[in-house]
Design an enzyme around this catalytic site. Sequence first.
Site, PDB file in Angstrom:
ATOM      1  N   GLY A   8       9.728  -2.750  -2.850  1.00  0.00           N
ATOM      2  CA  GLY A   8       8.385  -2.155  -2.681  1.00  0.00           C
ATOM      3  C   GLY A   8       7.875  -1.570  -3.986  1.00  0.00           C
ATOM      4  N   LEU A  10       5.673  -2.377  -6.205  1.00  0.00           N
ATOM      5  CA  LEU A  10       4.270  -2.393  -6.631  1.00  0.00           C
ATOM      6  C   LEU A  10       3.444  -1.305  -5.963  1.00  0.00           C
ATOM      7  CD1 LEU A  10       3.546  -6.237  -6.698  1.00  0.00           C
ATOM      8  CD2 LEU A  10       4.169  -4.734  -8.601  1.00  0.00           C
ATOM      9  N   GLY A  11       4.079  -0.452  -5.174  1.00  0.00           N
ATOM     10  CA  GLY A  11       3.353   0.597  -4.466  1.00  0.00           C
ATOM     11  C   GLY A  11       3.098   1.825  -5.333  1.00  0.00           C
ATOM     12  N   GLN A  12       2.636   2.896  -4.684  1.00  0.00           N
ATOM     13  CA  GLN A  12       2.254   4.111  -5.405  1.00  0.00           C
ATOM     14  C   GLN A  12       3.449   4.699  -6.165  1.00  0.00           C
ATOM     15  OE1 GLN A  12       1.289   7.567  -3.043  1.00  0.00           O
ATOM     16  NE2 GLN A  12       0.107   8.526  -4.677  1.00  0.00           N
ATOM     17  N   ASP A  34       8.891  -6.947  -4.786  1.00  0.00           N
ATOM     18  CA  ASP A  34       7.912  -6.597  -3.747  1.00  0.00           C
ATOM     19  C   ASP A  34       7.624  -7.859  -2.946  1.00  0.00           C
ATOM     20  OD1 ASP A  34       5.798  -3.924  -3.642  1.00  0.00           O
ATOM     21  OD2 ASP A  34       5.273  -5.658  -2.419  1.00  0.00           O
ATOM     22  N   ARG A  36       4.517  -8.480  -2.321  1.00  0.00           N
ATOM     23  CA  ARG A  36       3.293  -8.947  -2.985  1.00  0.00           C
ATOM     24  C   ARG A  36       3.688  -9.568  -4.316  1.00  0.00           C
ATOM     25  NH1 ARG A  36      -0.404  -4.026  -3.917  1.00  0.00           N
ATOM     26  NH2 ARG A  36       1.347  -2.645  -3.464  1.00  0.00           N
ATOM     27  N   TYR A 142       5.876   6.315  12.227  1.00  0.00           N
ATOM     28  CA  TYR A 142       6.382   6.563  10.872  1.00  0.00           C
ATOM     29  C   TYR A 142       7.509   7.588  10.910  1.00  0.00           C
ATOM     30  CZ  TYR A 142       6.087   7.880   5.877  1.00  0.00           C
ATOM     31  OH  TYR A 142       6.342   8.134   4.551  1.00  0.00           O
ATOM     32  N   LYS A 146      11.517   7.398  10.035  1.00  0.00           N
ATOM     33  CA  LYS A 146      12.099   8.211   8.955  1.00  0.00           C
ATOM     34  C   LYS A 146      13.324   8.988   9.449  1.00  0.00           C
ATOM     35  CE  LYS A 146       9.595   7.060   5.430  1.00  0.00           C
ATOM     36  NZ  LYS A 146      10.193   6.164   4.426  1.00  0.00           N
TER      37      LYS A 146
HETATM   38  N1  LIG Z   1       3.434   8.161  -1.316  1.00  0.00           N
HETATM   39  C1  LIG Z   1       3.749   9.216  -0.597  1.00  0.00           C
HETATM   40  O1  LIG Z   1       2.982  10.197  -0.525  1.00  0.00           O
HETATM   41  C2  LIG Z   1       5.080   9.259   0.114  1.00  0.00           C
HETATM   42  C3  LIG Z   1       5.503  10.467   0.668  1.00  0.00           C
HETATM   43  C4  LIG Z   1       6.717  10.526   1.352  1.00  0.00           C
HETATM   44  C5  LIG Z   1       7.503   9.375   1.447  1.00  0.00           C
HETATM   45  N2  LIG Z   1       7.072   8.215   0.888  1.00  0.00           N
HETATM   46  C6  LIG Z   1       7.921   7.036   1.048  1.00  0.00           C
HETATM   47  O2  LIG Z   1       8.156   6.405  -0.193  1.00  0.00           O
HETATM   48  C7  LIG Z   1       8.251   4.986  -0.027  1.00  0.00           C
HETATM   49  C8  LIG Z   1       7.285   4.278  -0.952  1.00  0.00           C
HETATM   50  O3  LIG Z   1       6.003   4.823  -0.734  1.00  0.00           O
HETATM   51  P1  LIG Z   1       4.707   4.368  -1.554  1.00  0.00           P
HETATM   52  O4  LIG Z   1       3.758   5.492  -1.471  1.00  0.00           O
HETATM   53  O5  LIG Z   1       5.088   3.800  -2.858  1.00  0.00           O
HETATM   54  O6  LIG Z   1       4.190   3.216  -0.560  1.00  0.00           O
HETATM   55  P2  LIG Z   1       3.123   2.044  -0.866  1.00  0.00           P
HETATM   56  O7  LIG Z   1       2.525   1.672   0.445  1.00  0.00           O
HETATM   57  O8  LIG Z   1       2.225   2.424  -1.979  1.00  0.00           O
HETATM   58  O9  LIG Z   1       4.086   0.882  -1.371  1.00  0.00           O
HETATM   59  C9  LIG Z   1       4.989   0.233  -0.509  1.00  0.00           C
HETATM   60  C10 LIG Z   1       5.264  -1.138  -1.078  1.00  0.00           C
HETATM   61  O10 LIG Z   1       6.153  -1.812  -0.184  1.00  0.00           O
HETATM   62  C11 LIG Z   1       5.775  -3.177  -0.145  1.00  0.00           C
HETATM   63  N3  LIG Z   1       6.284  -3.787   1.091  1.00  0.00           N
HETATM   64  C12 LIG Z   1       5.774  -3.717   2.338  1.00  0.00           C
HETATM   65  N4  LIG Z   1       6.517  -4.450   3.185  1.00  0.00           N
HETATM   66  C13 LIG Z   1       7.522  -4.984   2.450  1.00  0.00           C
HETATM   67  C14 LIG Z   1       8.630  -5.835   2.764  1.00  0.00           C
HETATM   68  N5  LIG Z   1       8.830  -6.320   3.996  1.00  0.00           N
HETATM   69  N6  LIG Z   1       9.474  -6.170   1.757  1.00  0.00           N
HETATM   70  C15 LIG Z   1       9.264  -5.713   0.494  1.00  0.00           C
HETATM   71  N7  LIG Z   1       8.231  -4.930   0.138  1.00  0.00           N
HETATM   72  C16 LIG Z   1       7.372  -4.567   1.119  1.00  0.00           C
HETATM   73  C17 LIG Z   1       4.249  -3.166  -0.239  1.00  0.00           C
HETATM   74  O11 LIG Z   1       3.737  -4.406  -0.707  1.00  0.00           O
HETATM   75  C18 LIG Z   1       4.010  -2.015  -1.218  1.00  0.00           C
HETATM   76  O12 LIG Z   1       3.887  -2.477  -2.547  1.00  0.00           O
HETATM   77  C19 LIG Z   1       8.016   4.734   1.466  1.00  0.00           C
HETATM   78  O13 LIG Z   1       9.263   4.672   2.124  1.00  0.00           O
HETATM   79  C20 LIG Z   1       7.277   5.965   1.911  1.00  0.00           C
HETATM   80  O14 LIG Z   1       7.480   6.223   3.282  1.00  0.00           O
HETATM   81  C21 LIG Z   1       5.876   8.131   0.238  1.00  0.00           C
END
Ligand SMILES: NC(=O)c1ccc[n+]([C@@H]2O[C@H](COP(=O)([O-])OP(=O)(O)OC[C@H]3O[C@@H](n4cnc5c(N)ncnc54)[C@H](O)[C@@H]3O)[C@@H](O)[C@H]2O)c1
Length: 319
Positions: A8, A10-12, A34, A36, A142, A146
């Site tokens: 994952g 490419l995410g935040q 990822d 994507r 969610y 978790k």
């Molecule tokens: N950002 C926050 O505020 C926050 C807070 C608490 C926990 N988290 C946790 O941190 C983790 C990452 O969060 P984020 O904010 O980067 O999320 P995001 O949604 O920005 O990124 C998640 C990434 O996972 C990829 N993805 C989705 N399904 C997939 C699959 N089947 N196989 C591979 N990749 C896949 C998506 O393409 C995306 O790039 C998550 O577990 C989230 O629950 C995030």
Amino acid sequence: MRRILVTGALGQIGSELVPALRDRFDADGVVASDVRMAPAAIATAEGPFEYVDCVHIRQIDEVVRRFGIDTIYHLAALLSAVAEEKPRVAWDVNMGGLYRVLEVARQHRCAVFLPSSIGAFGPTTPRQGTPQETIQRPTTMYGITKVASELLCDYYAERFGIDTRGLRLPGLVSHVAPPGGGTTDWAVEIFHHAVRHRRYTCFLRADSRLDMMYMPDAVRAMIELMEADPSRLRHRNAFNVTSMSFTPTELAEKIREHVPDFAIDYEVDPLRQSIADSWPDAVDDSAAREEWGWKPQWDMEAMARDMLEQLRRKLPGRA
Ligand SMILES: NC(=O)c1ccc[n+]([C@@H]2O[C@H](COP(=O)([O-])OP(=O)(O)OC[C@H]3O[C@@H](n4cnc5c(N)ncnc54)[C@H](O)[C@@H]3O)[C@@H](O)[C@H]2O)c1
């Protein structure tokens, strides 16, 4: 030198965790992945990128073997608001993905980092100074995934000796990649709107208080936890961590110190408001402080100043 797979990526979070890991370790030994496809710049210039869908164990296993991976940062998941829209997909990705990552980790003896969330708490959890060990009866898909993920990681550590570690992250504020559909996305959007339009319509109520963290603190926490002395970690998979806790009104006031004509109004989204209402106001992160030396470096003032500076640089000619 660690050899690391980030799912994952490419995410935040991954957009900032991967460069930080590449700075710290050998860049070629940090594999971003990822479901994507990576933009060309990421795929070629900075280090390896692989397509890995975490619900397919063969894809994870093949990359772990090929790159000799010893540590997996498993970020792939659906976030809170998206998970409520697509609960079945959220279960499949959040639980199915983690289960397969843990199985590959068991076979190849990899360490695993898992980001849990303040979403692992629920309406019956104490809201103030939420203890490390407390009631966890979340009412969202969610949150259910978790809590189950925290327990599954504990299970793999105890039953199979896998070095699993994790954090209950609060809402994360960042300026690099957009947030992925969570309940705290407003705290990122508000900065973009302040710089572009000098006004923002918030989807949570003015008094919705939640824990928050600036991304540099979150990235540092993830790396420091994985570097910590394992003999000191009693709560290995679910450390409460926080840097600050604020409401939309309070953040808007802080932004107004830098953008004097900034205005906020409210159009509450019932789905995201109900999720926010089920989460704590401020967690107690003393276990993380004691067991591996966690200490936040960014408060609301420093974060707001830096966010506005960074966004003004990206959006020149704006407020
Ligand atoms: N950002 C926050 O505020 C926050 C807070 C608490 C926990 N988290 C946790 O941190 C983790 C990452 O969060 P984020 O904010 O980067 O999320 P995001 O949604 O920005 O990124 C998640 C990434 O996972 C990829 N993805 C989705 N399904 C997939 C699959 N089947 N196989 C591979 N990749 C896949 C998506 O393409 C995306 O790039 C998550 O577990 C989230 O629950 C995030």
